[in-house]
Design an enzyme around this catalytic site. Structure first.
Site, short mmCIF file in Angstrom:
data_model
loop_
_atom_site.label_atom_id
_atom_site.label_comp_id
_atom_site.label_asym_id
_atom_site.label_seq_id
_atom_site.Cartn_x
_atom_site.Cartn_y
_atom_site.Cartn_z
N HIS A 75 -7.05 9.15 10.71
CA HIS A 75 -5.91 10.03 10.47
C HIS A 75 -5.96 10.49 9.02
CE1 HIS A 75 -4.90 5.79 10.07
NE2 HIS A 75 -3.97 6.10 9.18
N TYR A 93 -15.76 -3.69 6.00
CA TYR A 93 -14.38 -3.25 6.20
C TYR A 93 -13.91 -3.54 7.62
CZ TYR A 93 -10.61 0.08 7.24
OH TYR A 93 -9.44 0.65 7.66
N LYS A 127 -10.99 -6.18 8.72
CA LYS A 127 -9.84 -5.71 9.50
C LYS A 127 -9.70 -6.48 10.82
CE LYS A 127 -7.54 -2.24 7.54
NZ LYS A 127 -6.07 -2.23 7.39
N THR A 146 -7.61 -0.98 12.75
CA THR A 146 -8.42 0.24 12.64
C THR A 146 -9.42 0.38 13.78
OG1 THR A 146 -10.12 1.34 11.27
CG2 THR A 146 -10.01 -1.04 11.15
N GLU A 198 -12.36 1.15 13.35
CA GLU A 198 -13.66 0.65 12.88
C GLU A 198 -13.95 -0.74 13.43
OE1 GLU A 198 -16.06 2.03 11.04
OE2 GLU A 198 -15.04 3.95 10.72
N GLY A 217 0.81 -1.21 0.00
CA GLY A 217 0.00 0.00 0.00
C GLY A 217 0.84 1.26 0.00
#
Length: 348
Positions: free
Chosen positions: A187, A157, A161, A129, A131, A9
């Site tokens: 962020h 998502y 994760k 994350t 989330e 990434g």
């Protein structure tokens, strides 16, 4: 000898900040691009121009054999797994691809390290994350989620994760790998993609100020997020892999702000004061000086399962890592709007 780092990434927001940080620290930096891009491909050329110090590796998180070959050839001291389908809204539209890349891709990366015989020498960072928490009131989130808080993801998502987070723990416990997860709260920054709400706002505000756009359309204005600057957070990632023992760390600011606040501050940076009229989907953001409507609500941007609040407690990271964010919330908004004003003005 210089350390070697491998970043998946690398073309994303965090990847760009991290590659620059590691280069400045004297690392040899390898960055993975997904697919089979030729050297003449515009994205390949753009990345080489932006980050000439990154050695590009063509591979895919879904291709275990390619990842294992890369590990065998590079033998990195540190691997930072940042690649993912990382947009929450998109994950509802394509949950299968999200599960494959964001979830199983973590397993493939860990297994590639193990198959290359590097499980005792290569340190691994997994980008977890906030989330994963889901914003539900299990652990008094008004005081901030810690590393021990209960998870309840509310999107494909977040679920993907969470798998990546737990498989990282499993490889740490099963094979003695130095495998660490950074549970990062929101962020943002100038490298953020325009599909994310913060960059969507800063970009639209700049375009409205320059007369290139009329209205900004948003979904839930009252969602609360713990927003920091991505450039600060990659320092925390690096610090996690410099510890004597692996572990999990929350990186956050410890404060929340609504999307509404972000909008108001962003327009304020251009000299526009926003007032609000109406309610629910009929609410409008009005330029106080001109009476012109600049913000509208679009129901299409509401998600099937909404996360109302995310707040992190960074005490462990501040205590153990010596990490602390440098850019505050107003500074983040200012940085992003100023960048987009310059970017949009330069486009003519």
């Amino acid at each position: 000898m210089a350390k070697t780092a491998f970043i998946t990434g690398v073309a994303g927001q965090d990847g760009g900040h991290l590659a620059k940080l590691l280069h400045e620290k004297g690392y040899v930096v390898y960055g993975m691009l997904r697919g089979q891009l030729e050297a003449s491909h515009p994205r390949y050329s753009q990345l080489k121009q932006e980050m000439p110090y990154v050695k590009i590796v063509m591979a895919d998180l879904l291709d275990l054999s390619a990842l294992a070959r890369a590990m065998q050839e590079i033998k990195p001291d540190e691997v930072y797994n940042l690649a993912a389908i990382s947009h929450v809204g998109y994950s509802f539209r394509d949950p299968v691809l999200t599960a494959d890349i964001t979830g199983k891709g973590v397993l493939n990366m860990l297994e590639a390290i193990r198959l290359a015989g590097l499980e005792k020498t290569t340190r691994f960072y997994q980008a977890s994350t906030s989330e994963m928490f889901g914003g539900l009131d299990y652990n008094r989130p008004e005081e901030g989620y810690t590393e021990e808080a209960r998870f309840h993801p509310r999107s494909p998502y977040g679920v993907a994760k969470l798998y990546g987070h737990w498989i990282t723990k499993n490889y740490r416990e099963s094979y003695g790998m130095f495998a660490t997860s950074g549970i990062l709260f929101n962020h943002e920054g100038e490298r953020r993609g325009p599909e994310f709400v913060t960059r969507k706002i800063s970009k639209a505000v700049a375009r409205i100020k320059l007369g290139k756009q009329d209205v900004l359309e948003l979904g839930n204005l009252d969602s609360k997020r713990d927003w920091g600057y991505a450039g600060d957070y990659v320092e925390g990632m690096w610090r996690m892999l410099q510890q004597d023992e692996p572990g999990d760390f929350v990186l956050a600011t410890g404060e929340t702000h609504t999307i509404r606040e972000f909008v108001e501050l962003a327009f304020k940076e251009t000299g526009i004061e926003i007032t609000w009229q109406g309610k629910d989907v009929d609410e409008l953001g009005i330029d106080k000086a001109t009476g012109k409507t600049l913000v509208k609500i679009n129901p299409e941007f509401f998600r099937p399962a909404e996360v109302d609040i995310l707040l992190g407690d960074p005490t462990k990271a501040e205590t153990v890592l010596g990490w602390k964010r440098e850019v505050d919330f107003p500074g983040l908004v200012k940085l992003m709007v100023e960048y987009d004003l310059g970017f949009e003005a330069g486009r003519g």
